[in-house]
Design a protein around this motif. Structure first.
Motif, PDB file in Angstrom:
ATOM      1  N   LEU A 135     -52.735  27.821 -16.252  1.00 31.78           N
ATOM      2  CA  LEU A 135     -53.009  29.083 -15.580  1.00 31.78           C
ATOM      3  C   LEU A 135     -53.307  28.803 -14.112  1.00 31.78           C
ATOM      4  CD1 LEU A 135     -55.355  30.807 -18.154  1.00 31.78           C
ATOM      5  CD2 LEU A 135     -52.962  31.344 -17.689  1.00 31.78           C
ATOM      6  N   TYR A 136     -52.827  29.673 -13.251  1.00 30.36           N
ATOM      7  CA  TYR A 136     -53.044  29.522 -11.816  1.00 30.36           C
ATOM      8  C   TYR A 136     -53.480  30.854 -11.227  1.00 30.36           C
ATOM      9  CZ  TYR A 136     -50.468  25.151 -12.223  1.00 30.36           C
ATOM     10  OH  TYR A 136     -50.060  23.897 -12.581  1.00 30.36           O
ATOM     11  N   ASN A 137     -54.382  30.802 -10.263  1.00 29.43           N
ATOM     12  CA  ASN A 137     -54.682  31.953  -9.424  1.00 29.43           C
ATOM     13  C   ASN A 137     -53.745  31.842  -8.237  1.00 29.43           C
ATOM     14  OD1 ASN A 137     -56.834  33.047 -10.891  1.00 29.43           O
ATOM     15  ND2 ASN A 137     -58.239  31.576  -9.990  1.00 29.43           N
ATOM     16  N   VAL A 138     -52.946  32.874  -8.019  1.00 32.50           N
ATOM     17  CA  VAL A 138     -51.966  32.840  -6.948  1.00 32.50           C
ATOM     18  C   VAL A 138     -52.230  33.998  -6.001  1.00 32.50           C
ATOM     19  CG1 VAL A 138     -49.513  32.961  -6.403  1.00 32.50           C
ATOM     20  CG2 VAL A 138     -50.262  31.806  -8.482  1.00 32.50           C
ATOM     21  N   ILE A 139     -52.218  33.702  -4.719  1.00 31.63           N
ATOM     22  CA  ILE A 139     -52.386  34.727  -3.699  1.00 31.63           C
ATOM     23  C   ILE A 139     -51.043  34.904  -3.010  1.00 31.63           C
ATOM     24  CG2 ILE A 139     -53.523  35.312  -1.532  1.00 31.63           C
ATOM     25  CD1 ILE A 139     -55.876  33.552  -2.511  1.00 31.63           C
TER      26      ILE A 139
END
Length: 69
Positions: free
Chosen positions: A8-12
């Motif tokens: 899982l990644y937090n992407v901006i």
């Protein structure tokens, strides 16, 4: 969720029209541009996020994660 490593990644993405995530499945997306919250929350972005979090259907997110893995 990344389709190759299952992480899982937090992407901006600061360019919403070109924020494509290759080989990934978005599980949850929140719009934090000013147009999304200003009319209801003025400058209180934290209150907008708090209310957003209170309305997430976590079983749906869980199903998305299971389908993506």
């Amino acid at each position: 969720m990344h389709s190759l490593n299952g992480q899982l990644y937090n992407v901006i993405s600061d360019q919403h029209e070109s924020g494509v995530l290759w080989m990934a499945t978005p599980l949850l997306v929140i719009d934090l541009y000013e147009h999304a919250y200003y009319l209801d929350y003025k400058n209180d972005k934290a209150k907008y996020i708090e209310q957003f979090m209170n309305h997430i259907d976590w079983p749906v997110i869980n199903r998305r994660a299971q389908l993506a893995s």
